[in-house]
Structure formats: structure tokens, C-alpha cells
Design an enzyme around this catalytic site. Sequence first.
Site, PDB file in Angstrom:
ATOM      1  N   HIS A  63       0.855  -1.188   0.000  1.00 41.71           N
ATOM      2  CA  HIS A  63       0.000   0.000   0.000  1.00 41.71           C
ATOM      3  C   HIS A  63       0.892   1.240   0.000  1.00 41.71           C
ATOM      4  O   HIS A  63       2.121   1.131   0.099  1.00 41.71           O
ATOM      5  CB  HIS A  63      -0.954  -0.009   1.184  1.00 41.71           C
ATOM      6  N   HIS A  65       1.181   3.969   2.113  1.00 43.24           N
ATOM      7  CA  HIS A  65       1.666   4.728   3.269  1.00 43.24           C
ATOM      8  C   HIS A  65       3.189   4.824   3.153  1.00 43.24           C
ATOM      9  O   HIS A  65       3.853   3.892   2.678  1.00 43.24           O
ATOM     10  CB  HIS A  65       1.254   4.057   4.579  1.00 43.24           C
ATOM     11  N   ASP A  67       5.894   4.611   4.937  1.00 43.13           N
ATOM     12  CA  ASP A  67       6.883   3.659   5.446  1.00 43.13           C
ATOM     13  C   ASP A  67       6.952   2.388   4.608  1.00 43.13           C
ATOM     14  O   ASP A  67       7.813   1.536   4.848  1.00 43.13           O
ATOM     15  CB  ASP A  67       6.611   3.325   6.922  1.00 43.13           C
ATOM     16  N   HIS A  68       6.079   2.265   3.612  1.00 43.95           N
ATOM     17  CA  HIS A  68       6.068   1.092   2.743  1.00 43.95           C
ATOM     18  C   HIS A  68       6.457   1.403   1.298  1.00 43.95           C
ATOM     19  O   HIS A  68       6.505   0.488   0.476  1.00 43.95           O
ATOM     20  CB  HIS A  68       4.688   0.437   2.762  1.00 43.95           C
ATOM     21  N   ASP A 208       0.276  -4.197   6.759  1.00 44.78           N
ATOM     22  CA  ASP A 208      -0.714  -3.489   7.568  1.00 44.78           C
ATOM     23  C   ASP A 208      -2.145  -3.962   7.316  1.00 44.78           C
ATOM     24  O   ASP A 208      -2.678  -3.811   6.213  1.00 44.78           O
ATOM     25  CB  ASP A 208      -0.628  -1.999   7.289  1.00 44.78           C
ATOM     26  N   HIS A 266       7.606  -4.853  11.613  1.00 42.83           N
ATOM     27  CA  HIS A 266       6.795  -3.632  11.569  1.00 42.83           C
ATOM     28  C   HIS A 266       6.425  -3.210  12.996  1.00 42.83           C
ATOM     29  O   HIS A 266       5.255  -3.081  13.351  1.00 42.83           O
ATOM     30  CB  HIS A 266       5.539  -3.870  10.714  1.00 42.83           C
TER      31      HIS A 266
END
EC number: 3.1.26.11
Length: 306
Positions: A63, A65, A67-68, A208, A266
Amino acid sequence: MTVRELVVLGTASQAPTRTRNHNGYLLRWDGEGFLFDPGEGTQRQLLLAGVPSSAVTHLCISHFHGDHCLGVPGVVQRMSLDRVAHPVSAHFPASGRDHFGRLRAASVFHDVLDLREEPLTADGPVASGPSWTLEARRLDHLVETFGYRLVEPDGRRMLPEQLARAGVAGPDVGRLQREGSLDVGGRTVRLEEVSAHRPGQRVAFVMDTRLCDAVPALADGADLLVIESTFLEEDAALARAYGHLTARQAATVAAECGVRTLVLTHFSQRYPDPERYRDEAAAVFSGDLVVAADLDTVPVPRRAPT
């Protein structure tokens, strides 16, 4: 010699720490390199792990966000700088196509990489090779998110005693594997007579998400499960509110799905002691448990005896 292993490049969640970089996970698989969720700093983490940019053949984003995915510009530009000759497939939620385009062209550089965008629109297979199929399933997060699973086709394990009894040796073993049957001295020997079923290996990647049907579907029978465990059970309400799992939830899924090696990652910066994750998970999961640290290498476990 084939290599099947996970190289952990980063293990933090929203905020990196002094010891944990943003996300990043490279799965080496028989000459392929699946780079999952490259967060900020992934290019440098690859360098520290001793992994060349040419090792990456598939870029898989769960996805958008930060941090990814904020490591995408550095990784893509490094692959161009290194003149990576092979094509690289990029898999990501189709709803984030504009985000990927902006990340891919975040700055001026000499782009010579053959990067092929393959947006995800539904559950199911998304790519395949001789020894693997990459599948995706939609998870339950605050934005559209997919988990991934790499599945090796089932095969056959040759049985030496039965081969000898049937008089099959040398190059004829390969012929029998390819053709399914073989004439030996006027008698037909079938592959099923001299071999046993060998389940293919499976590796699952679940980032997530809240608990949902896709989580156990991805984890089912996995030899290696890489899964987020952002929160501890004491903060389960926060985990659900922000679309995440606790270590106990992740470990419970692993136990119920027959996972052999569980890799927790994570981690929220709110918990300074990683052993708390281990203790919580170990209370419900009795298999091989890894509380991931940056630059760890985790082998895909050898096939279980059948």
C-alpha cells in the site's frame, strides 16, 4: 545452487528508530528477487546487506503509506545507475497508480530501467515463473492494501529404493520425471510407482491489516510467514482502530494455519524492548519464531518430510 531466503532490510513502522529502518524485505528465490515494501532508506540498507540492485526482479508494494513505499525513488534510480539489464515488474494497488508514478519520477535522472507497472485490481495470481506463482489478496487497512504469497507448485520426490527395484537409473530418471512413464525391459514404470508427493513451498507476506479472511488465506500452510505485529495485545483497541495486528494475533494466525517459521516485524517505536513481542507470540505459537532485526537473513525452512 538455488537460494531461498529472506533478507530483512527494515523493521520499523511509521517512524524509524536508531536501530530500525523503515520497512524493506527482499525474498531471494531461485534467482528471482522479490523486494517487498521498500521504505525510506532501502537503497542504503541493500548496500549494508551486501545485496546488489540487480538482485531485484519484482517490486511488490502492499500500500502507499510512506513507510512502505518512500524508498521506491532511490531503489529505481539505483537500478538505472547500475544499468540493471533485466526487466523489473512492479506490483501495487491500482488505486495508487498516481502515487507510484510520482515516486518513480521523483527527481531528474537518466532512466534506463525497464520497469513494468502491473497494478493490482483483484485477488488472485499476478505473476509466475518456472518454480513459483505470486498471488495477492486484499487486506483490511485504512487504505487499499494487498498481501502477497509466493507458491511453489507441488512436485514429486524420487524414492531411490523403488527406482533401483524398477531398474531405473542415470538419465532415465530425468526422462521418467519429464514423461511420467518409461519402458524398462518390456515393462512400463510409472512415475507414481517410484516417487512420493512433494508439497511445494510457500512464503507469505502480510503487512498493515486488521484481522480479516485474507490473513489466514495467505498464511495457510506457509513455510515462512512475514507478518506485521505493530502493537502488543495491551493495545489491541489501538491496533484495530489504526488497521493493524498485535503480536498475539499474528502468532495465533500462524499457529492455526500451520506456519513453520514466523517472522514478526513492523514494530511500533512505543515498545523499546523487542523481547515483549517474542514473549507474547511464544505464548501461542510453538514453531520457529523470529523477532526480526534489520539486516537479518532468515532461510526459507527446508521442506518438511512427507
